[in-house]
Design a protein around this motif. Structure first.
Motif, mmCIF file in Angstrom:
data_model
loop_
_atom_site.group_PDB
_atom_site.id
_atom_site.type_symbol
_atom_site.label_atom_id
_atom_site.label_comp_id
_atom_site.label_asym_id
_atom_site.label_seq_id
_atom_site.Cartn_x
_atom_site.Cartn_y
_atom_site.Cartn_z
ATOM 1 N N ASP A 1 0.820 -1.220 0.000
ATOM 2 C CA ASP A 1 0.000 0.000 0.000
ATOM 3 C C ASP A 1 0.850 1.264 0.000
ATOM 4 O O ASP A 1 0.497 2.261 -0.657
ATOM 5 C CB ASP A 1 -0.930 0.010 1.221
ATOM 6 N N ASN A 2 1.957 1.256 0.724
ATOM 7 C CA ASN A 2 2.831 2.431 0.756
ATOM 8 C C ASN A 2 3.423 2.721 -0.624
ATOM 9 O O ASN A 2 3.592 3.885 -1.000
ATOM 10 C CB ASN A 2 3.965 2.226 1.761
ATOM 11 N N PHE A 3 3.739 1.687 -1.363
ATOM 12 C CA PHE A 3 4.328 1.867 -2.687
ATOM 13 C C PHE A 3 3.288 2.353 -3.685
ATOM 14 O O PHE A 3 3.594 3.152 -4.575
ATOM 15 C CB PHE A 3 4.968 0.556 -3.154
ATOM 16 N N VAL A 4 2.042 1.878 -3.546
ATOM 17 C CA VAL A 4 0.950 2.396 -4.380
ATOM 18 C C VAL A 4 0.726 3.873 -4.085
ATOM 19 O O VAL A 4 0.581 4.694 -4.998
ATOM 20 C CB VAL A 4 -0.337 1.592 -4.136
ATOM 21 N N ARG A 5 0.735 4.222 -2.816
ATOM 22 C CA ARG A 5 0.571 5.633 -2.417
ATOM 23 C C ARG A 5 1.718 6.480 -2.946
ATOM 24 O O ARG A 5 1.518 7.626 -3.366
ATOM 25 C CB ARG A 5 0.510 5.706 -0.897
ATOM 26 N N LEU A 6 2.918 5.914 -2.949
ATOM 27 C CA LEU A 6 4.104 6.632 -3.416
ATOM 28 C C LEU A 6 3.942 7.079 -4.868
ATOM 29 O O LEU A 6 4.235 8.227 -5.220
ATOM 30 C CB LEU A 6 5.322 5.723 -3.260
ATOM 31 N N PHE A 7 3.482 6.174 -5.724
ATOM 32 C CA PHE A 7 3.360 6.503 -7.137
ATOM 33 C C PHE A 7 2.158 7.400 -7.427
ATOM 34 O O PHE A 7 2.021 7.910 -8.540
ATOM 35 C CB PHE A 7 3.263 5.213 -7.962
ATOM 36 N N GLN A 8 1.295 7.618 -6.442
ATOM 37 C CA GLN A 8 0.158 8.523 -6.597
ATOM 38 C C GLN A 8 0.398 9.879 -5.933
ATOM 39 O O GLN A 8 -0.440 10.772 -6.040
ATOM 40 C CB GLN A 8 -1.096 7.878 -6.004
ATOM 41 N N ASP A 9 1.531 10.032 -5.278
ATOM 42 C CA ASP A 9 1.848 11.248 -4.529
ATOM 43 C C ASP A 9 2.456 12.291 -5.470
ATOM 44 O O ASP A 9 3.551 12.098 -6.017
ATOM 45 C CB ASP A 9 2.830 10.916 -3.405
#
Length: 311
Positions: A74-82
């Protein structure tokens, strides 16, 4: 292989391991010297890296480390959406692309000058290296005072010459340029000494042969100096690039990433997420991805530049 073959001693104070004979005293002495460095590396390098890697897949927060939950990617998905990641990465690439040629060119120029002059050589080496001895925090505070829009020395000189005062660190169009210049000024002395040592190792016979062939100074530089200095230059460039990608202290102290995120860098964003916002899991995920990027860039440059001590 039998255990008896490994531990079998050939003579007193000797032992054999995998077919090679070793001195027991030298082995114990070597391990004794290695132990402090190994323990410090484990405690302050490898253990924090392992903890950071484990936190990257959790919702760890410094305010509630007693209730950490595994959240997968989830953190990596959030990273690419930040959106802030894109801004920070762009600013970092701009900084790296500008500071490397400026700092390397300055260091190489100073090294060439010091390699040819004899008078005041020691004093000039000390003078050029002096900024390196100052901590980044001290250097940043010093330049903040110099660039102060109201009371700074630089604006006072501009006003004395009849110009208009400049905002410098408070202007989004000027802030990153100021940090680039300050970083290049502060670090050039260190690379200068490394390049100077590389210049000293180039055989004088090559220059004498070039002079006999009536080669100009520029031709000597292209055909003798640069090839002889290539391994040193590759080392300096790679270390400079790794250091430039880690830019954090200067924008943290001088602008806090502003104005309008114009000086927000990846390392500073990782710091903000982990320390200011307490989001350890997310900051660890960003750090993991960013480390992979830096490693890929470094390995690619080493391959392109031919860093295997090829002249």
């Amino acid at each position: 292989m039998r255990i008896g073959d490994i531990t079998k001693t050939k003579s007193k104070g000797q032992y054999r391991l995998f077919g090679t004979e070793y001195s027991l005293r030298e082995t114990i002495a070597g391990l004794s010297f290695l132990a402090p460095c190994f323990l410090l590396s484990v405690v302050f390098v490898f253990l924090p890296i392992a903890i950071s890697l484990s936190y990257a897949f959790t919702d760890a927060n410094m305010l509630r480390l007693d209730s950490v939950n595994f959240i997968g990617f989830d953190n990596f998905v959030r990273l690419f959406q930040d959106a802030s990641i894109g801004k920070a990465l762009t600013n970092t690439l701009i900084f790296v692309g500008c500071v490397i040629p400026l700092q390397f060119g300055t260091a190489l120029g100073l090294a060439l000058i010091l390699n040819h002059i004899k008078r005041f050589n020691t004093f000039l080496r000390w003078a050029f290296f002096c900024p390196v001895m100052l901590s980044l925090a001290v250097t940043s505070m010093l330049w903040m005072n110099l660039l102060n829009p109201q009371e700074g020395l630089i604006n006072a000189l501009i006003l004395a010459l009849g110009g208009n005062p400049m905002m410098f660190l408070e202007d989004p169009d000027q802030a990153m340029g100021c940090i680039i210049f300050i970083s290049a000024w502060q670090g050039a002395g260190y690379q200068m000494l490394i390049l100077l040592s590389g210049l000293k190792n180039i055989p004088k016979d090559l220059y004498e042969a070039a002079e006999i062939d009536r080669a100009s100074k520029w031709q000597q530089f292209l055909n003798v100096t640069l090839p002889g200095l290539k391994p040193t230059m590759v080392f300096v460039l790679i270390t400079m690039i790794i250091g430039a990608f880690r830019i954090c202290v200067q924008p943290m102290i001088m602008t806090d990433g502003g104005p309008l995120d114009s000086t927000l860098t990846m390392s500073l964003y990782i710091y903000k997420q982990g320390v200011e916002y307490r989001d350890v899991g997310y900051s660890s995920a960003i750090a993991m991805v960013y480390t992979v990027i830096i490693a890929a860039v470094s390995l690619t440059l080493r391959k392109v530049l031919g860093g295997d001590n090829e002249a």
